[in-house]
Design a protein around this motif. Structure first.
Motif, PDB file in Angstrom:
ATOM      1  N   ARG A   1     -18.489 -19.797 -18.023  1.00 47.13           N
ATOM      2  CA  ARG A   1     -17.528 -19.606 -19.046  1.00 47.13           C
ATOM      3  C   ARG A   1     -16.549 -20.317 -18.239  1.00 47.13           C
ATOM      4  NH1 ARG A   1     -15.516 -19.520 -24.303  1.00 47.13           N
ATOM      5  NH2 ARG A   1     -13.538 -19.021 -24.908  1.00 47.13           N
TER       6      ARG A   1
ATOM      7  N   GLU B   1     -23.187 -12.733 -11.091  1.00 45.35           N
ATOM      8  CA  GLU B   1     -21.872 -12.862 -12.082  1.00 45.35           C
ATOM      9  C   GLU B   1     -20.529 -12.350 -11.551  1.00 45.35           C
ATOM     10  OE1 GLU B   1     -22.071  -8.736 -15.798  1.00 45.35           O
ATOM     11  OE2 GLU B   1     -23.880  -9.986 -14.944  1.00 45.35           O
TER      12      GLU B   1
ATOM     13  N   GLU C   1     -16.580 -18.815 -14.530  1.00 51.05           N
ATOM     14  CA  GLU C   1     -17.094 -18.254 -13.086  1.00 51.05           C
ATOM     15  C   GLU C   1     -18.144 -17.849 -14.456  1.00 51.05           C
ATOM     16  OE1 GLU C   1     -15.507 -13.337 -13.797  1.00 51.05           O
ATOM     17  OE2 GLU C   1     -14.076 -14.851 -14.252  1.00 51.05           O
TER      18      GLU C   1
ATOM     19  N   THR D   1     -20.274 -19.048 -24.390  1.00 50.55           N
ATOM     20  CA  THR D   1     -21.058 -19.532 -22.940  1.00 50.55           C
ATOM     21  C   THR D   1     -20.393 -20.863 -23.162  1.00 50.55           C
ATOM     22  OG1 THR D   1     -22.490 -18.169 -22.668  1.00 50.55           O
ATOM     23  CG2 THR D   1     -22.390 -20.475 -21.317  1.00 50.55           C
TER      24      THR D   1
ATOM     25  N   THR E   1     -20.756 -15.663 -16.293  1.00 52.37           N
ATOM     26  CA  THR E   1     -20.292 -14.408 -17.211  1.00 52.37           C
ATOM     27  C   THR E   1     -22.043 -13.784 -17.655  1.00 52.37           C
ATOM     28  OG1 THR E   1     -20.790 -15.642 -19.368  1.00 52.37           O
ATOM     29  CG2 THR E   1     -18.979 -15.049 -18.612  1.00 52.37           C
TER      30      THR E   1
ATOM     31  N   CYS F   1     -27.896 -16.193 -23.104  1.00 51.25           N
ATOM     32  CA  CYS F   1     -25.664 -16.281 -22.369  1.00 51.25           C
ATOM     33  C   CYS F   1     -25.674 -15.793 -23.593  1.00 51.25           C
ATOM     34  CB  CYS F   1     -25.876 -18.028 -22.501  1.00 51.25           C
ATOM     35  SG  CYS F   1     -26.302 -18.029 -20.739  1.00 51.25           S
TER      36      CYS F   1
END
Length: 230
Positions: A150, A67, A92, A132, A94, A128
């Protein structure tokens, strides 16, 4: 003179053999002093080889695509972890989770008030965040693993009405894709498939959808999407 010749040949052979033995001993000693350089994850290879990511349980700082980590893609559709400061980082993480998805009984497909509807399924994207953009399958050993991604820059396919993402959320539009099936598409009609319905409400069940609902769309554990005709 003949006897001296034999002795000279013997002496020359002895000197060469001693030199070879000394060279082999020196190489062995140097090899013992040189550290072994293997790739991360236990693989062996040259020190200049690109390290392979070590897969560890989620929640540790060393987990691959943990994460908060960022990823870069290649033309073949593969992803590798890079620093978030890297200009090539495109998305990235999430949320990161491991383990098999919960088994789902196969309930009958919900019946639309008018039109068609989707068949309920259990997907990684259901775990998610709503916006997302995409989900990566990143197993650890024999345990399934997933990374909710994301994009760092827009457009974001997971945004409401954008026509993509792993989840159907309020503001998304769908079109009829076949008998008993609908698929998401962009609400602004920029996609090839034009929208036929818009999800206005996510309700626990169909009975709690507002009047005028024309289509019930399965949205996984969140319940049902109450969609109106456009």
């Amino acid at each position: 003179m003949r006897g001296y010749g034999h002795f000279g040949s013997f002496l020359h052979t002895a000197v060469v053999s001693a030199a070879v033995v000394f060279a082999l001993a020196l190489l062995t000693a140097l090899a013992a002093c040189t550290p072994f350089r293997g790739t991360a994850g236990g693989g062996s290879g040259a020190g200049s080889a690109a390290p392979s990511p070590t897969l560890t349980p989620a929640g540790t700082d060393t987990a691959f695509l943990a994460e908060g980590a960022c990823a870069q893609s290649d033309p073949l559709g593969s992803y590798r972890e890079v620093a978030c400061s890297d200009p090539n980082a495109i998305a990235e993480v999430t949320v990161r989770f491991y383990g098999p998805l919960p088994d789902a009984s196969s309930p009958a497909a919900p019946t639309a008030a008018q039109g068609t509807s989707t068949v309920p399924t259990v997907r990684a994207g259901d775990r998610c965040p709503e916006t997302t953009d995409f989900v990566l399958s990143v197993p650890s050993g024999r345990s399934p693993g997933y990374a909710c991604m994301r994009k760092r820059d827009g457009p974001h396919p997971g945004d409401p009405g954008a026509g993509g993402g792993p989840r159907t959320i309020v503001g998304d539009c769908v079109y009829t894709a076949g008998a008993g099936q609908v698929k998401e598409t962009a609400c602004d009609r920029s996609s090839r498939n034009k929208p036929g319905y818009r999800v206005d409400v996510i309700a626990p069940d169909r009975a709690q959808c507002p009047p005028g609902t024309a289509l019930f769309v399965s949205v996984g554990p969140a319940g049902v999407g109450c969609a109106r005709r456009l």
